[in-house]
Design a protein around this motif. Structure first.
Motif, PDB file in Angstrom:
ATOM      1  N   HIS A  16      30.344  27.401  54.427  1.00 25.74           N
ATOM      2  CA  HIS A  16      30.907  28.645  54.241  1.00 25.74           C
ATOM      3  C   HIS A  16      32.326  28.707  53.915  1.00 25.74           C
ATOM      4  CE1 HIS A  16      31.382  27.709  58.462  1.00 25.74           C
ATOM      5  NE2 HIS A  16      30.106  27.475  58.550  1.00 25.74           N
ATOM      6  N   ASP A  17      32.852  29.561  53.611  1.00 28.19           N
ATOM      7  CA  ASP A  17      34.284  29.718  53.205  1.00 28.19           C
ATOM      8  C   ASP A  17      34.806  31.144  53.240  1.00 28.19           C
ATOM      9  OD1 ASP A  17      36.710  28.649  52.305  1.00 28.19           O
ATOM     10  OD2 ASP A  17      36.669  29.225  50.452  1.00 28.19           O
ATOM     11  N   PHE A  18      35.936  31.351  53.702  1.00 24.29           N
ATOM     12  CA  PHE A  18      36.612  32.902  53.864  1.00 24.29           C
ATOM     13  C   PHE A  18      37.543  32.764  52.576  1.00 24.29           C
ATOM     14  CE2 PHE A  18      36.087  32.294  58.295  1.00 24.29           C
ATOM     15  CZ  PHE A  18      35.004  33.784  58.480  1.00 24.29           C
ATOM     16  N   ASN A  19      37.622  34.121  51.849  1.00 25.41           N
ATOM     17  CA  ASN A  19      38.718  34.390  50.957  1.00 25.41           C
ATOM     18  C   ASN A  19      40.146  34.959  51.853  1.00 25.41           C
ATOM     19  OD1 ASN A  19      40.304  35.250  48.997  1.00 25.41           O
ATOM     20  ND2 ASN A  19      38.662  36.007  47.685  1.00 25.41           N
ATOM     21  N   PRO A  20      40.814  34.063  51.962  1.00 25.19           N
ATOM     22  CA  PRO A  20      42.640  34.508  52.479  1.00 25.19           C
ATOM     23  C   PRO A  20      42.994  35.717  51.963  1.00 25.19           C
ATOM     24  CG  PRO A  20      42.754  32.506  51.481  1.00 25.19           C
ATOM     25  CD  PRO A  20      41.336  32.609  51.506  1.00 25.19           C
ATOM     26  N   LEU A  21      42.899  35.729  50.515  1.00 23.63           N
ATOM     27  CA  LEU A  21      43.504  36.895  49.952  1.00 23.63           C
ATOM     28  C   LEU A  21      43.018  38.459  50.271  1.00 23.63           C
ATOM     29  CD1 LEU A  21      43.967  35.517  46.261  1.00 23.63           C
ATOM     30  CD2 LEU A  21      45.442  35.324  48.081  1.00 23.63           C
ATOM     31  N   THR A  22      41.915  38.491  50.503  1.00 21.08           N
ATOM     32  CA  THR A  22      41.346  39.926  51.024  1.00 21.08           C
ATOM     33  C   THR A  22      41.113  40.170  52.343  1.00 21.08           C
ATOM     34  OG1 THR A  22      39.119  39.095  50.395  1.00 21.08           O
ATOM     35  CG2 THR A  22      40.147  39.687  48.622  1.00 21.08           C
ATOM     36  N   ALA A  23      41.383  39.158  53.362  1.00 29.15           N
ATOM     37  CA  ALA A  23      41.349  39.040  54.529  1.00 29.15           C
ATOM     38  C   ALA A  23      42.051  40.218  55.404  1.00 29.15           C
ATOM     39  CB  ALA A  23      41.184  37.887  55.348  1.00 29.15           C
ATOM     40  N   GLY A  34      43.728  31.723  44.518  1.00 34.83           N
ATOM     41  CA  GLY A  34      44.555  32.809  44.080  1.00 34.83           C
ATOM     42  C   GLY A  34      43.537  33.932  43.259  1.00 34.83           C
ATOM     43  N   SER A  35      42.276  33.716  43.557  1.00 32.47           N
ATOM     44  CA  SER A  35      41.148  34.833  42.849  1.00 32.47           C
ATOM     45  C   SER A  35      40.412  35.325  44.137  1.00 32.47           C
ATOM     46  CB  SER A  35      40.120  34.142  42.044  1.00 32.47           C
ATOM     47  OG  SER A  35      39.478  34.865  41.524  1.00 32.47           O
ATOM     48  N   GLU A  36      40.419  36.978  43.807  1.00 35.15           N
ATOM     49  CA  GLU A  36      39.637  37.531  44.826  1.00 35.15           C
ATOM     50  C   GLU A  36      37.905  37.625  44.385  1.00 35.15           C
ATOM     51  OE1 GLU A  36      41.474  41.303  45.225  1.00 35.15           O
ATOM     52  OE2 GLU A  36      43.434  40.674  45.760  1.00 35.15           O
ATOM     53  N   SER A  37      37.751  37.256  43.263  1.00 31.34           N
ATOM     54  CA  SER A  37      36.400  37.349  42.843  1.00 31.34           C
ATOM     55  C   SER A  37      35.743  36.044  42.318  1.00 31.34           C
ATOM     56  CB  SER A  37      36.558  38.630  41.732  1.00 31.34           C
ATOM     57  OG  SER A  37      37.298  37.903  40.439  1.00 31.34           O
ATOM     58  N   LEU A  38      36.520  35.087  41.931  1.00 34.34           N
ATOM     59  CA  LEU A  38      35.849  33.699  41.570  1.00 34.34           C
ATOM     60  C   LEU A  38      35.726  32.777  42.535  1.00 34.34           C
ATOM     61  CD1 LEU A  38      37.845  33.095  38.179  1.00 34.34           C
ATOM     62  CD2 LEU A  38      35.779  34.274  38.229  1.00 34.34           C
ATOM     63  N   PHE A  39      34.390  32.243  42.685  1.00 28.30           N
ATOM     64  CA  PHE A  39      34.232  31.218  43.560  1.00 28.30           C
ATOM     65  C   PHE A  39      33.291  29.791  42.775  1.00 28.30           C
ATOM     66  CE2 PHE A  39      30.704  34.170  44.251  1.00 28.30           C
ATOM     67  CZ  PHE A  39      29.664  33.401  44.327  1.00 28.30           C
ATOM     68  N   LEU A  40      33.432  28.852  43.488  1.00 25.76           N
ATOM     69  CA  LEU A  40      32.613  27.735  42.973  1.00 25.76           C
ATOM     70  C   LEU A  40      31.769  26.993  44.125  1.00 25.76           C
ATOM     71  CD1 LEU A  40      32.851  25.718  40.296  1.00 25.76           C
ATOM     72  CD2 LEU A  40      34.529  24.434  41.780  1.00 25.76           C
ATOM     73  N   VAL A  41      30.407  26.668  43.542  1.00 28.88           N
ATOM     74  CA  VAL A  41      29.524  26.447  44.387  1.00 28.88           C
ATOM     75  C   VAL A  41      29.042  24.906  43.750  1.00 28.88           C
ATOM     76  CG1 VAL A  41      27.321  26.728  45.385  1.00 28.88           C
ATOM     77  CG2 VAL A  41      28.700  28.651  44.676  1.00 28.88           C
ATOM     78  N   ALA A  42      28.855  24.120  44.657  1.00 31.90           N
ATOM     79  CA  ALA A  42      28.242  22.479  44.366  1.00 31.90           C
ATOM     80  C   ALA A  42      26.853  22.446  44.993  1.00 31.90           C
ATOM     81  CB  ALA A  42      29.381  21.531  44.843  1.00 31.90           C
TER      82      ALA A  42
END
Length: 642
Positions: free
Chosen positions: A104-111, A160-168
């Motif tokens: 899991h991962d939080f988005n620090p920009l939108t928190a 730096g993005s509020e909408s893009l995320f990467l999944v492996a």
């Protein structure tokens, strides 16, 4: 060696340890776990993971923690060293059926104090976007598993993005998503965008915007973890095939690679300034790789089993510049010209806006120390210092260093060059210089790494080595070990041999017997020590095909793995053990009963977690007094962490 004593003392779980900064202490009242504090039966479950975010709460208690245990996911206010943990009041708790959270991962920009964006990856391949404060589930990606059916191994918001995320995924693929796009009702069709050595990047062919935006196929086997550089422009990938691959993220171009000593790589992290990458895995080592030089500069040997997590301590790492600030440079290829991401990507406002491409020995700092840590399946925590005598080996060794010394090392010769063998004993240092009598016309197997015109890529004639490892072949007088370079005129390969007992055993045994018989990196040639009971491991190379019932395929895979290892060992991709400095840990302590799966450095503490589901807080020196003395003793652990 940092480990102390033997027998019963070695198996005792430590509650504190000492470094040059002072004493780190386990805060038993600050332990987070399931509310009942019952150890979790970890058989067959996914690793416990921990994520943090700060919501900038005006009360000064803005840290939030999320961790998964089995099928459960918990979200708490994290009080750290300030107050005792109150496990009776989770902000959110979720129990999943048919699948388990894996990362899991939080988005620090939108928190904010009212809302956070948390991505959760699952064992069946789905990715969920939830808000544990509002207790909402906003979206589910790959719901029908049309994109990838394999386990999610790592998920990260693009910096730096509020909408893009990467999944492996364990399939070896990575996917770039946009939270604003849907995943469609049919399987995606792809078009090749860029291809390189053992990787390919595809775009999704669709008339309307849909996920995934991109598909990366990297290496062979699972992609176990990836990490963005501090400026967000580069991506380091640790794969089950044993390769570390570093990409320019926007341009999708391969910057450099490194190969593990053997087995898969399980974890990776960047130094705070983006100059170095540390990786760990099934070879029980931590390997330090230089971003600018694209080569291994050191290995660390302290773990007795697989290394599961590596992390830099940004609070202890220090660099004092004696020269003007480095001029950062690099190409600014914009990947957005090739593909439109939809919502776009905002750059991270980082002081490291460009990673330096200059040689690391130019304009070198006066004093530099990088602190990083590692935890593993051996239940041990190791702390390491990376200092100037390792980073800049052409300088005189630091007099203040006590954890490295110089032992026998031979620099691989080239045509017209000299071979220098240096031996350091207790009281006598003897240097013998000879000229290589026969050249190999540039076909030496290690010529790529040691005969280049760039002095930064050549190995120093004397290498720092760990003083904690046995050196049974060291001479007792002023004699020099029998080190010689032979040349076969009828062959295109020159073989370099040395009689330094420990290291030659490692390389020869590894090639001769293969991965399945080479169980440990111990420098003793003792089978009992190679098969000690607390060294839990699956044979790493064979693990890729372990689910296959076809024994012929397994044998074929094993032969291929041995061939690949023989090709890379002794090159810049994977130097031999005697060709790079060997670090010893500053601290090496057993801190849990079950394998460790988390290591995170915070400003006033470090956080670890084990597979039993206990998340432990270790106060930094001088910070333990912040915890109120009026904590409720009933909240102390139930004996799992002593």
């Amino acid at each position: 060696m940092a480990a102390e004593g033997g027998g019963k003392e070695m198996n005792e779980i430590k509650t504190q340890f000492t470094t040059r900064e002072g004493v780190y202490k386990l805060l038993t009242h600050s332990e987070y776990s399931r509310p009942n504090r019952v150890p979790f039966n970890s058989q067959g479950s996914n690793p416990v993971k921990v994520s943090f975010v700060n919501v900038n709460d005006q009360s000064g208690n803005g840290d939030r923690i999320c961790f998964n245990v089995g099928r459960e996911l918990y979200f708490y206010i994290y009080k750290g060293v300030r107050k005792a943990a109150d496990l009776s009041k989770p902000i959110d708790k979720r129990i999943y059926k048919g699948t388990q959270p894996t990362c899991h991962d939080f988005n620090p920009l939108t928190a904010t104090a009212e809302s956070v964006s948390l991505l959760v990856g699952f064992s069946a391949g789905q990715v969920q976007l939830i808000d544990p404060i509002k207790k909402e589930t906003s979206k589910l990606f790959n719901e029908e598993r049309l994109i990838d059916k394999s386990r999610v191994t790592c998920v990260r918001w693009v910096p730096g993005s509020e909408s893009l995320f990467l999944v492996a995924h364990s399939s070896g693929s990575m996917y770039l998503y946009n939270v604003e796009n849907t995943c469609g009702t049919t399987a995606p069709h792809y078009q090749l965008l860029k291809q390189g050595e053992n990787y390919a990047v595809h775009t999704c062919k669709s008339k309307s915007a849909r996920n995934p935006l991109l598909r990366w196929t990297v290496g062979e086997g699972a992609l176990n973890e990836f990490a963005f550089s501090p400026d967000g422009k580069f991506l380091a990938c640790a794969s089950q095939d044993g390769f570390l691959r570093v990409f320019g993220f926007d341009a999708a171009e391969l910057h450099g690679t490194m190969k593990s000593y053997f087995g898969g790589l399980l974890c990776v992290c960047w130094s705070p300034d983006g100059r170095y990458i540390v990786a760990g895995g099934e070879d029980d080592l931590v390997t330090v790789w230089s971003f600018s030089d694209c080569r291994v500069i050191a290995r660390g040997h302290g773990h007795k089993s697989w290394v599961s997590v590596v992390a830099f301590d940004h609070c202890t790492t220090s660099v004092e510049d004696g020269d003007p600030p480095a001029e950062f440079s690099g190409s600014d290829e914009d990947f957005h010209e090739q593909i439109h991401f939809g919502a776009g990507r905002d750059r991270a406002n980082s002081s490291h806006s460009r990673l330096s491409k200059r040689n690391s020995t130019d304009s070198r700092p006066v004093s530099v120390t990088y602190r990083f840590g590692s935890v593993g399946q051996d239940t041990q925590l190791c702390l390491w210092d990376l200092t100037e005598d390792i980073l800049f080996p052409h300088l005189p060794l630091s007099r203040t260093r006590t954890h490295t010394n110089v032992m026998s090392a031979t620099s691989p010769p080239a045509t017209g060059q000299t071979t220098t063998t240096t031996t350091t004993t207790t009281t006598i240092t003897t240097t013998v210089s000879t000229t290589n009598p026969s050249g190999t016309n540039g076909k030496d197997i290690v010529s790529n790494s040691s005969t280049s015109g760039n002095p930064a890529n050549s190995l120093p004639s004397t290498l720092p080595r760990s003083n904690s490892l046995p050196h049974s072949s060291a001479p007792t007088g002023g004699s020099t070990p029998n080190s010689h370079t032979g040349s076969n005129n009828s062959s295109t390969t020159t073989t370099t041999t040395t009689t330094t007992k420990g290291n030659s055993i490692i390389d020869s045994a590894f090639i001769a017997t293969g991965v399945s018989k080479f169980a440990t990196l111990s420098l003793h040639d003792s089978r009992k020590e190679r098969h000690e009971k607390d060294h839990k491991r699956n044979h790493s190379m064979g693990h890729i095909s372990s689910k296959s019932s076809d024994k012929l395929n397994q044998l074929s895979s094993s032969r291929t793995a041995k061939t690949e290892v023989a090709k890379t060992l002794g090159t810049t991709l994977c130097p031999r053990m005697e060709d790079v400095p060997l670090l010893e840990p500053l601290v090496c302590k057993k801190i849990a009963h079950e394998r460790l799966t988390v290591l995170i450095f915070l400003e006033d503490c470090l956080v670890t977690a084990c597979q039993e589901g206990f998340v432990c807080t270790w106060a930094r020196p001088g910070k333990v007094g912040l915890l109120s003395s009026q904590n409720n003793p009933a909240n102390s652990p139930s004996g799992t962490v002593v």
